[in-house]
Design a protein around this motif. Structure first.
Motif, PDB file in Angstrom:
ATOM      1  N   TYR A 185      37.571  23.348  74.025  1.00 25.41           N
ATOM      2  CA  TYR A 185      37.707  22.079  74.719  1.00 25.41           C
ATOM      3  C   TYR A 185      36.801  21.041  74.070  1.00 25.41           C
ATOM      4  O   TYR A 185      35.849  21.373  73.376  1.00 25.41           O
ATOM      5  N   GLU A 245      40.049  15.937  79.665  1.00 25.95           N
ATOM      6  CA  GLU A 245      40.451  17.014  78.750  1.00 25.95           C
ATOM      7  C   GLU A 245      41.962  17.101  78.587  1.00 25.95           C
ATOM      8  O   GLU A 245      42.499  18.166  78.313  1.00 25.95           O
ATOM      9  N   SER A 277      40.210  18.305  84.405  1.00 28.37           N
ATOM     10  CA  SER A 277      39.028  19.166  84.443  1.00 28.37           C
ATOM     11  C   SER A 277      38.840  19.669  85.869  1.00 28.37           C
ATOM     12  O   SER A 277      39.237  19.002  86.818  1.00 28.37           O
TER      13      SER A 277
END
Lengths: 1005, 417, 89
Positions: free
Chosen positions: B85, B409, B348
Motif C-alpha cells: 500500500y 488508498e 482505508s
C-alpha cells in the motif's frame, strides 16, 4: 477397432447408418451419430474411464447426464482442447479424441493410486492438520499438491473460436424440454405469447428419451416430435436445443448458453463460420422452470467401483442409445421407479440377476411387473459389499433386521457386472433457488422441492416434485397457461392438456447410509461425493470436529465443490450430516445455490468484447495524420494521443529535445482535441461557475478566458482548465482529457440534484471540435497566413477569445498557453480538422513547424511550473498545497470551500508543490522517486514527499523536476535526497517555475 | 482443549479411523456476562479474540456470530495477501499483518497454507507506471519488499500473460511484492477460532445481536436472539454490516456496503504460480491449490446486502481476464458468488474507539480485509484491551473524517471503487 | 441485473444507470456555521441501511437525468421512483 460389444441390434435414438470413429486414451473405437462419448464407450464395454480426484480409484461412467461425477475427460489437444468435460455431455463426432484426466501414465495403471494406499492419512481436511513443519517447506509441499490437484490441462494457445451474445425479451421462458416443459411451451405458445423454450440436451424430451411409454395414446417419442413441429411452426416461439439456462438473476433476468456447433461432424476440428457458443441474456415476463429431477444413489460400501451406476442411467443407455450397460445387472433401490430399469433391461435381453429393495414387501404395478418377468426381488435386503476394484464383478447382500436398523444373517454373493442404485430423485431446484426463493424439504420425497416463488416464476413437473408422467404433463400445461395469462395472453379456447397413464408408486424408504460389514470409513468407503472423493466418514469427521453448519461441512470436506457441483452427492451428504448431528435434514438446510447450474465457457461470457473490441480506442479527427507521421502513441484513458514524433535515427530524448526547442524558438503544433470541452449556456451560467470553481466568474468579460480550479466537496483539487466567456450567457469550459466525462457528470449532478432553480444547460462538445494548438514565437506569423483578424498582442491579448475564419473554416481561437510561449488554440468543427492541420503543416514548413506530442507538452508546462491534475495532484492536494491561494476566492462560497478550513487542511507540514534541481544537472530524477531529508544507510527512512514530474529540459540544458514535499514552501534552497536503488540523488528545493519566470515570452515578441 | 495437529497426530488418529479427533472449538451457551464481547465471528473478530487472550491475557471473551463463523467475507474473498500500500500508515499496518501471517500456521497450530508466491500489479499506461513506481519506492523506503519489473521480466514470471505490444492496453511493467501471495481463507477463520477457543474464548454461533445497550454514554452489553449478554467492552467487527450494527448504538459511519463478486473456474493443472492484478483491466487472478483459477473484480456500483452474483459483472470479468490471459477462453466458470464490503471514502479501514465509552469499531476494510486479518485483530485487541489505539491503527480513527486526515488508498486497492 | 424504471424512459437495465448514493442529503446553506464534525457528517456519514434505502440514480446511458428511488438493499425491489424535488414516497 473393437466391435461395440454392448450395442443392441435395434432401438435407441442413434443413427446406425452413420458410424463414427473416435479415440479414447489412445485406443480406437467406433460409435454412431447420436451417441455421447459415454454411451459410445459403454457400447464398447469400457470399464474404468477415469481415476478419482484424491484417492485415484478407478471409476466408470456413473450417469447419463450433467450430474456425471466420474467420467471427466480432456477433449482434443492444443488450442482446441477443453479440459474437464463430462463424457456424458459430449456429443460424439467423427475423429473425436479424448483422454482421461487425473491419471498417469494410464487409467489402467495410475501412479496416483498410491494415494489409495495412504487413504487413511488423507481424510477430509487433512491438510489443515499438517504440512506445517518445517515452516519454510509449505511451498514445497504446495508444489506437489498443486501438481497432483487440478484435473485437465488448459489450452496452450489462444482460443480459435468466437462467441456471440444476444439479448432477448420474451413473455414466457420455459426452461427444460421434457414433458412438463413441452406441455408448458405448447400451452403458452398457443395463446400467442412470445415463448422461448430452452433445453440443455441436443434432443428434446427430457426423461422421455430414457423411458418407454405413451402420451395421448402414441409413443412418447412421437408425441415429442409432434410437439416440436407445432412449436417450430409458431412464429412467436423460439425453440433452442443445446441451450443451458445457467443463471437466474434479478427481475427475471436469466443467462443461457447455446452450444452452436457441437454436433456437426466437422465441428470440433475445423474452423467454423459463426460462433461456437452464444450467450443469451433473457429478460422474461414469466418463467416456467421445468428442469426435471436428478436421481440420487444409495450410499453403500465401496459404491464407487466401475460398473456401479445410477439406476435410471441404466435404462437411459438402453432406451436412448441402445447400449446394454453390462451383461449381468443388479438393481438396488428404496423406491418403485428403479424397477423400470430392471424391467427394461430384462425386456432387452439383459440378465437381471437380482433386484434388491431395502423395503419389505414392495407392492404395486412396478414390483408386480418385475416379478411377472421372474426377476428375483430380494426385499428387505441391502448390499453390504462390492467386489472388483477395476470392474464390478459381484456384490454381497445381507438381510436387514426387522426394524431395518442393522444387517443380520449370512451374506449372499450375486454375480454382476453392472449395478444401478436408486435412493430416489431430487427435483432440480437450482434456478428456483438462484432466483432468491427458498426450497422446502418434502418428507415423502426426502428431498427439497421449490418453496414459494420470489420472482415471476413457477416450477412444473419433476422439478416441482411431481414425478408421475401424467402429473408432469398436467402441471406443465397449467404453468404455461398461467404464465401466458400473467403476461397478458389468455387462452383463446379451452386447450386440452396432454395425458398419460398414471402408474401408482409406493413411497420410498429413506436409508441414507446402508450398513456394511464395518462402520463407514473402517476399511471400506461409503462415497457421498464421487467427484471430490468425499465419504460418509469425512462428513462424520467434520461433524465430530464441530463443523455443524452445512456451509462449514462443504468447505471442510469439499462436498459439492467439484465441477459437477454435487448434483448426486449434496442431498445424501446433508442427510448424513443430519444423522451425525441427530437432527432433521430440513434444519441442516442446503448450501446456497449459486450460478452457473453447469459450468459456462469463459469465452462465451466474454463474447466479442475481447481483443480490439475490449475497449473503444478513441481517436481524434487528426489521428490518421499522426500515424502517417510515425507518431508513437500514449493511452490516456481510452484515447490514443501522440506521445512524440520520432525521426529516423533519433533516440527518444533527441526527439523530445527537438520538439521542445522548436516550440520555444519557432512554432510547434499539438493535437489538443482530447481535452474535455463543455458548452455551458443559460442566464445563470456565470453564477453556476462561481459555485463550481474556486475563483470568480461573474465579472469575466465577454471574449475573455480564465483558468479555473475545481475542487471536490472535500476541498481536494479535482480538475482544472481554461474556461472562456463566448457571450453573456455562454461559456466554453475545458477540462483535462481524463476527467472530461467525470466533470460533465459532476456539473449535471449539481444542477439537477442541488440547484435545479439555476437555468444552466451543459453539453459535451469534445468530439465536435478538433483542437490544434499552434504555439511558439513564430505562431503569429503562421496564423496570419490563414486569417484576416488582427493578431497583434493589443488587439488579441493573452487569455482572450475570438471567432474568425481560419483557412476558410469558421473557427474559435483561444489565446491561452500551456507552454508560456505565444500560443493559439484553434477549434474547428471536427470534419474540417484534418484539412486545416494539413494546410498549417504545409504553410508552416518555412517556419520549421514541428508537430509535438504529450511528452513535449508535459516538459514545456513543467518548465513553467504548471500542474497536471492527476500527476501533481492525487486527490489529496488543496489549492494552498499547490501554491494557488491566488485562485481561491475569499468572497463567495464554492464547492469544497468549507473543507479547506478543517484542521488537517490547515496544519503545518502538509505536502506542498516545489521544484527540484538535481546537484548533477544531467541527472534526471525518476518520477515516483520518494524524497527524504534524512538519508539512512538502510530503510526505513522518513519520507517527506515524492517526485511528481521529471524531465530533461532542452531549453535550460539541464534536468528539472516538480515534487510535493512536506512544508516545502518554507524550505527553499534546502537540500533534499532521493534514495534510489544503488544510489542517492541530491537536489535543491526551488520554486516550481524554471523558465521565463516573469512571463515575458507570452506575447511572442 | 483440542489435540495438537501434526503429521504424527494424523498418523495416530488414522489408526483409530479418525474417531479420536475432538471438536475444533466448543459450542457453549452464552454466559450472562463477559469481560469483552466481539460482535462478528469472521476472520477479524476471531483474530481479535485470539490476540486479546494471547497478548493481553483477556480470555473471558465471547465472539458472537449471527450465522456460522467465517460465513461472511472471510469465506468469500479471493484470498490475496499483500502489503503493498502507498501511505506509510497503511503500509505499516498491512505489513504487520503480513508478518503475523508469516508465522501464523505454526503459532496457532493450524495450516492456513500461506503461499508467498508473489503478487504482481500490472502497469498498462504511463500514468500506471508513475503511480506504481511511486508506490514501490514508498514501500521500499518503509522497509518492506517491493520492486519494479520490466515487461520482459513479467513475461518470464507469467508465461500465460499476454505481454504483446499490440494488446489493447499493453503491459508496460509491473510492481512485484515477493512476500505477497495467498492463503486458505477458511483455514484462517477456523484456525483462529480453534486457537481462541483453546484460551477459553466462547464462540457463540447462530446468535444475532439485535441491540447495543448503553447507560449514560457507556456500553453495558448487547441484546441478542439468545438473550441479554453484559460486557463493559464491545467491539463491532461485522464487515458488510458495520453500519447496521453501529446504528444500534446510535453511531453514524462513513461506510457504505457494496457487493464484491468473485468467481472460480474448473480445476486445471497448474498454469499460474503467482497472483496477477491489473487496475486498468479491472481484474485480479490467482490459481488455488485445487487448481481453480480464482478471480475477482471491482465492487458493483450500487449498495447492496443481497450477496448475489450478477451476469453483467461476470461477463465483464471474463472479458477482462481473457484480455490478460487469452488461453483462459476455453476454460469454464464453475461457480460465482458475492460478499458485501464496507467501503470508506478513502478506501482505508476504521479501527477505532467511538464516542460511546467501551464501544469500539473495526470495519471499512473494503477489499483489504483478508490480507489485513491478523494485523486487524492484533491492533484491535490492543485498542480494546488498553482503551486506546496502537500506534499502527491510530491514524485509522473515526475522527479522521472530521479533521480531514484521510488516507487515500484507492490506487493501492488496485481495483475499481 | 435488475430493472430500474426511469421516470422519463421507463424500465431499463440497471447497466444503463450510474448510482448516486444516499438521497436527500442537502448541501448546508451556510457551511461556515457548521463545526468540522457537522461538516464531516454532511460529507461522509451515511445511513447505509439494510432494507429500504432512498437513493439517487442517473440514467447515464439514456436521458442523463437524475432521479430518486426507494429501493430495498436486500431484495433489490424498487418500490418507487420519484423526480428530484418531489416528495419522498
Amino acid at each position: 477397432m473393437s466391435a461395440q460389444k454392448n450395442r443392441l441390434g435395434n432401438g435407441g435414438r442413434i443413427n446406425r447408418g452413420k458410424p463414427l470413429r473416435f479415440t479414447f486414451n489412445g485406443r480406437d473405437y467406433q460409435g454412431y451419430e447420436g451417441d455421447t462419448l459415454a454411451s459410445a464407450l459403454l457400447a464398447n464395454n469400457s470399464g474404468a474411464v477415469a481415476r478419482s480426484f484424491k484417492y485415484h480409484r478407478p471409476r466408470g461412467i456413473y450417469s447419463a447426464g450433467v450430474e456425471e461425477p466420474n467420467a471427466v475427460v480432456q477433449l482434443e489437444t492444443g488450442a482446441r482442447t477443453r479440459p474437464n468435460l463430462q463424457a456424458t455431455e459430449i456429443e460424439l463426432y467423427d475423429g473425436l479424441s479424448a483422454t482421461s484426466v487425473n491419471c498417469w501414465p494410464t487409467v489402467e495403471f495410475d501412479i496416483g493410486a498410491i494415494n489409495s494406499l495412504a487413504a487413511r492419512l488423507l481424510p477430509a481436511g487433512f491438510y489443515y492438520k499438517t504440512f506445517m513443519w518445517p515452516k519454510s517447506f509449505w511451498m514445497t509441499y504446495e508444489r506437489v499438491i498443486r501438481n497432483a490437484a487440478g484435473l485437465g490441462k488448459a489450452p496452450t494457445a489462444p482460443d480459435p473460436d468466437t462467441y456471440h451474445k444476444c439479448h432477448a425479451h420474451t413473455d414466457v421462458l420455459v426452461v427444460g424440454g421434457g414433458p412438463a416443459g413441452l406441455a408448458a411451451a405448447l400451452a403458452a405458445g398457443r395463446t400467442g405469447a412470445r415463448v422461448i423454450l430452452a433445453e440443455q440436451e441436443h434432443d428434446f424430451g427430457g426423461r422421455l428419451l430414457s423411458e418407454r411409454g405413451d402420451i395421448d395414446g402414441i409413443p412418447a417419442g412421437d408425441w415429442v416430435g409432434l410437439a416440436l413441429a407445432e412449436l417450430n411452426a409458431m412464429e412467436e416461439v423460439t425453440v433452442l436445443g443445446r441451450t443451458t439456462c445457467f443463471g437466474y438473476y434479478d427481475h427475471n433476468y436469466l443467462g443461457m448458453v447455446e452450444r452452436c456447433h457441437i454436433n456437426a461432424a466437422k465441428s470440433m476440428l475445423e474452423p467454423k463460420d459463426g460462433p461456437s457458443e452464444r450467450l443469451w441474456r433473457v429478460r422474461s415476463h414469466q418463467v416456467v422452470l421445468a428442469t426435471g429431477a436428478i436421481e440420487r444413489p444409495l450410499v453403500f460400501a465401496d459404491n464407487d467401483r466401475p460398473g456401479v451406476m445410477l439406476a435410471g442411467a441404466l435404462r437411459a443407455y438402453l432406451n436412448r442409445y441402445a447400449v446394454r450397460p453390462g451383461r449381468k445387472a443388479v438393481i438396488f433401490t428404496n423406491n418403485d421407479d428403479a424397477y423400470r430399469s430392471a424391467i427394461d433391461l430384462h425386456d432387452s435381453g439383459v440378465e437381471v440377476t437380482a433386484l434388491i429393495d431395502l423395503r419389505v414387501d414392495p407392492d404395486g404395478p412396478l414390483p408386480d411387473a418385475a416379478r411377472a418377468r421372474n426377476i428375483q426381488v430380494m426385499d428387505g435386503w441391502v448390499i453390504t459389499r462390492v467386489l472388483g476394484n477395476r470392474r464390478l464383478r459381484a456384490i454381497e447382500i445381507q438381510r436387514l433386521t426387522a426394524d431395518g436398523g442393522a444387517i443380520t444373517g449370512e451374506a449372499r454373493r450375486i454375480d454382476c457386472d453392472v449395478l444401478g442404485s436408486s435412493g430416489g430423485w431430487n427435483p432440480v431446484v437450482h434456478l428456483h433457488s438462484q432466483s432468491g426463493a427458498k426450497a422446502r424439504f418434502d418428507d415423502a420425497l426426502q428431498s427439497f422441492v421449490p418453496g414459494p416463488a420470489r420472482q415471476a416464476e413457477r416450477s412444473a413437473g419433476a422439478a416441482n416434485g411431481a414425478f408421475a408422467l401424467d402429473d408432469c404433463l398436467g402441471q406443465g400445461h397449467a404453468a404455461g397457461l398461467e404464465a401466458a395469462k400473467l403476461a397478458g395472453f389468455k387462452s383463446k379456447s379451452k386447450t386440452k392438456r396432454p395425458t398419460a397413464e398414471s402408474i401408482d408408486e409406493a413411497p420410498l424408504k429413506a436409508m441414507w447410509i446402508v450398513p456394511g460389514e464395518a462402520k463407514p470409513g473402517h476399511g471400506s468407503k461409503h462415497f457421498i461425493d464421487l467427484h471430490n472423493d468425499v465419504t460418509v466418514a469425512d462428513i462424520e469427521l467434520a461433524a465430530r470436529e464441530g463443523f455443524h453448519s452445512v456451509e462449514h461441512v462443504k468447505r471442510y470436506t469439499t462436498l459439492g465443490m467439484g465441477p459437477d457441483q454435487g448434483k448426486t452427492g449434496n442431498i445424501p451428504g446433508m442427510a448424513v450430516l443430519a444423522g451425525a448431528l441427530d437432527t432433521e435434514i430440513a434444519s441442516v438446510g442446503t448450501t446456497t445455490f449459486r450460478p452457473p447450474f453447469t459450468p459456462v465457457t469463459y469465452g462465451a461470457l466474454a463474447g466479442r468484447d475481447i481483443g480490439e473490441f475490449s475497449d473503444p480506442a478513441r481517436k481524434t479527427a487528426l489521428h490518421h495524420w499522426h500515424e502517417q507521421a510515425s507518431a508513437l502513441f500514449e493511452d490516456v484513458g481510452q484515447w490514443k494521443r501522440p506521445w512524440y514524433y520520432p525521426k529516423a535515427g533519433e533516440t527518444m530524448q533527441d526527439s523530445l529535445n527537438r520538439e521542445c526547442l522548436a516550440v520555444r524558438h519557432g512554432v510547434g503544433i499539438l493535437d489538443a482535441t482530447t481535452l474535455g470541452k463543455i458548452d455551458i449556456q443559460g442566464p445563470d451560467a456565470a453564477e453556476f461557475l462561481n459555485r463550481i470553481y474556486t475563483n470568480a466568474w461573474s465579472k469575466l468579460a465577454v471574449g475573455r478566458c480564465r483558468y479555473g480550479l475545481m475542487l471536490g466537496e472535500d476541498g481536494m483539487v479535482m480538475d482544472d482548465g481554461v474556461t472562456a466567456r463566448l457571450a453573456e450567457n455562454h461559456f466554453h469550459m475545458t477540462t483535462t482529457t481524463g476527467n472530461a466525462a467525470r466533470v460533465l457528470g459532476w456539473l449535471e449532478e449539481w444542477l439537477q440534484t442541488e440547484w435545479p432553480e439555476l437555468k444552466v444547460y451543459c453539453n459535451s462538445v469534445t468530439e465536435y471540435w478538433a483542437t490544434m494548438t499552434v504555439c511558439g514565437p513564430r505562431s503569429r506569423d503562421l496564423l496570419a497566413e490563414f486569417t484576416d483578424i488582427d493578431l497583434s498582442a493589443e488587439a488579441f491579448p493573452f487569455m482572450s477569445f475570438k471567432q474568425a475564419d481560419v483557412g476558410g473554416v469558421a473557427a474559435r481561437i483561444f489565446r491561452i498557453s500551456f507552454t508560456g510561449e505565444l500560443s493559439y488554440e484553434i477549434n474547428v468543427p471536427a470534419s474540417h480538422g484534418l484539412g486545416l492541420w494539413t494546410a498549417l503543416m504545409t504553410a508552416g514548413e518555412k517556419y520549421g513547424i514541428t508537430p509535438y506530442g504529450t511528452e513535449t507538452m508535459h516538459i514545456l508546462r513543467a518548465e513553467k511550473g504548471y500542474i497536471i491534475v492527476g500527476q501533481e495532484t492525487d486527490g489529496t492536494m488543496t489549492p494552498n498545497d499547490l501554491g494557488m491561494d491566488w485562485i481561491v476566492s475569499t468572497k463567495k462560497d464554492f464547492i469544497g470551500r468549507r473543507s479547506l478550513s478543517r484542521t488537517d487542511c490547515t496544519r503545518p507540514g502538509r505536502k506542498q508543490l516545489v521544484g527540484l534541481l538535481t546537484d548533477n544537472p544531467s541527472e534526471v530524477l525518476p518520477e515516483g522517486a520518494q524524497l527524504v531529508f534524512d538519508v539512512k544507510p538502510q530503510p526505513p527512512m522518513d519520507m517527506v514527499g515524492h517526485v511528481t514530474s521529471s524531465y530533461y529540459s532542452a531549453a535550460l540544458g539541464r534536468s528539472i523536476a516538480l515534487a510535493v514535499v512536506k512544508g516545502g514552501a518554507d524550505r527553499m534552497g534546502e537540500t533534499i535526497h532521493a534514495p534510489l536503488i544503488g544510489k542517492t540523488v541530491n537536489c535543491k528545493i526551488t520554486g516550481p517555475v524554471f523558465y521565463d519566470p516573469d512571463g515575458s515570452r507570452i506575447d511572442g515578441a | 482443549m483440542t489435540s495438537r495437529y501434526s503429521i504424527f497426530s494424523l498418523m495416530r488418529n488414522a489408526i483409530g479411523y479418525h474417531q479420536g479427533w475432538q471438536r475444533a472449538w466448543r459450542s457453549p451457551e452464552p454466559k450472562p456476562s463477559y469481560d469483552a464481547i466481539i460482535i462478528g465471528g469472521g476472520g477479524h473478530g476471531l483474530a481479535t479474540a485470539y490476540y486479546l487472550a494471547k497478548e493481553h491475557g483477556i480470555t473471558n471473551v465471547a465472539v458472537i456470530e449471527k450465522g456460522w463463523i467465517g460465513g461472511g467475507n472471510t469465506g468469500r474473498n479471493t484470498t490475496i495477501i499483500r502489503s503493498n500500500y502507498l501511505w506509510d500508515e497503511s503500509a505499516r499496518l498491512y505489513d504487520k499483518s503480513l508478518r503475523l501471517y508469516e508465522g501464523l500456521s505454526q503459532e496457532i497450530n493450524f495450516n492456513v497454507m500461506l503461499s508467498q508466491r508473489g503478487v504482481l500489479n500490472l502497469a498498462h499506461n504511463l500514468h500506471d507506471l508513475r503511480e506504481i513506481s511511486r508506490r514501490v519506492n514508498a514501500i521500499r523506503l518503509n522497509g518492506f519488499d517491493s520492486e519494479m519489473l520490466t515487461t520482459e521480466q513479467v513475461q518470464a514470471m507469467v508465461p500465460i500473460l499476454d505481454c504483446s505490444k499490440d494488446a489493447r492496453y499493453p503491459v508496460l511493467g509491473a510492481s512485484l511484492q515477493k512476500r505477497g501471495g495467498v492463503a486458505r481463507h477458511d483455514g484462517v477463520a477456523w484456525g483462529y477460532a480453534r486457537a481462541a477457543d483453546g484460551y477459553g474464548v466462547d464462540i457463540i454461533q447462530n446468535c444475532e445481536v439485535t441491540g447495543i445497550v448503553r447507560e449514560g454514554g457507556k456500553v453495558t452489553g448487547v441484546e441478542t436472539t439468545r438473550g441479554l449478554i453484559n460486557a463493559p467492552k464491545v467491539g463491532i467487527v461485522t464487515a458488510g454490516h458495520t453500519s447496521h450494527v453501529a446504528a444500534m448504538a446510535g453511531l453514524r459511519l462513513p461506510i457504505e456496503s457494496y457487493p464484491l463478486q468473485a468467481m472460480v473456474s474448473e480445476p486445471i493443472k497448474p498454469v499460474l504460480d503467482c497472483v496477477v492484478m491489473s487496475g486498468a483491466v479491472h481484474a485480479y487472478i490467482s490459481q488455488s491449490d485445487r487448481g481453480e483459477m480464482v478471480m475477482g473484480a471491482g465492487i458493483d456500483h450500487f449498495t447492496s446486502y443481497a450477496q448475489r452474483s450478477t451476469l453483467a459483472v461476470v461477463e465483464q470479468q471474463m472479458a477482462a481476464v481473457i484480455k490478460l490471459i487469452p488461453i483462459l477462453s476455453r476454460l469454464r466458470l464453475m461457480r460465482q458468488w458475492a460478499g458485501i464490503v464496507d467501503t470508506c471514502p478513502d478506501a482505508s479501514p476504521i479501527v477505532s474507539k467511538t464516542p460511546v465509552d467501551g464501544l469500539y469499531v473495526n470495519g471499512g476494510w473494503g477489499t483489504g480485509g483478508f490480507k489485513g486479518t491478523p494485523g486487524s485483530g492484533w491492533v484491535f485487541a490492543h485498542t480494546m484491551a488498553r482503551d486506546e489505539p496502537h500506534e499502527l491503527n491510530a491514524p485509522f480513527t473515526l475522527d479522521r473524517f472530521t479533521t480531514g486526515a484521510l488516507i487515500d488508498e484507492h490506487g493501492a486497492a488496485a481495483v475499481a471503487h | 441485473m435488475f430493472l430500474i424504471p426511469c421516470p422519463w424512459c421507463g424500465e431499463r437495465d440497471e447497466e444503463e444507470f450510474s448510482y448516486g448514493g444516499e438521497a436527500h442529503i442537502e448541501r448546508p446553506k451556510d457551511p461556515d456555521a457548521l463545526s468540522d464534525a457537522e461538516w464531516a457528517d454532511y460529507l461522509f456519514m451515511r445511513k447505509n441501511p439494510k432494507g429500504t434505502h432512498f437513493e439517487r440514480w442517473n440514467h447515464a446511458h439514456g436521458c442523463r437525468r437524475w432521479f430518486n428511488a426507494k429501493r430495498d438493499t436486500v431484495t433489490h425491489v424498487i418500490e418507487a421512483v420519484y423526480k428530484m424535488g418531489e416528495e419522498k414516497p
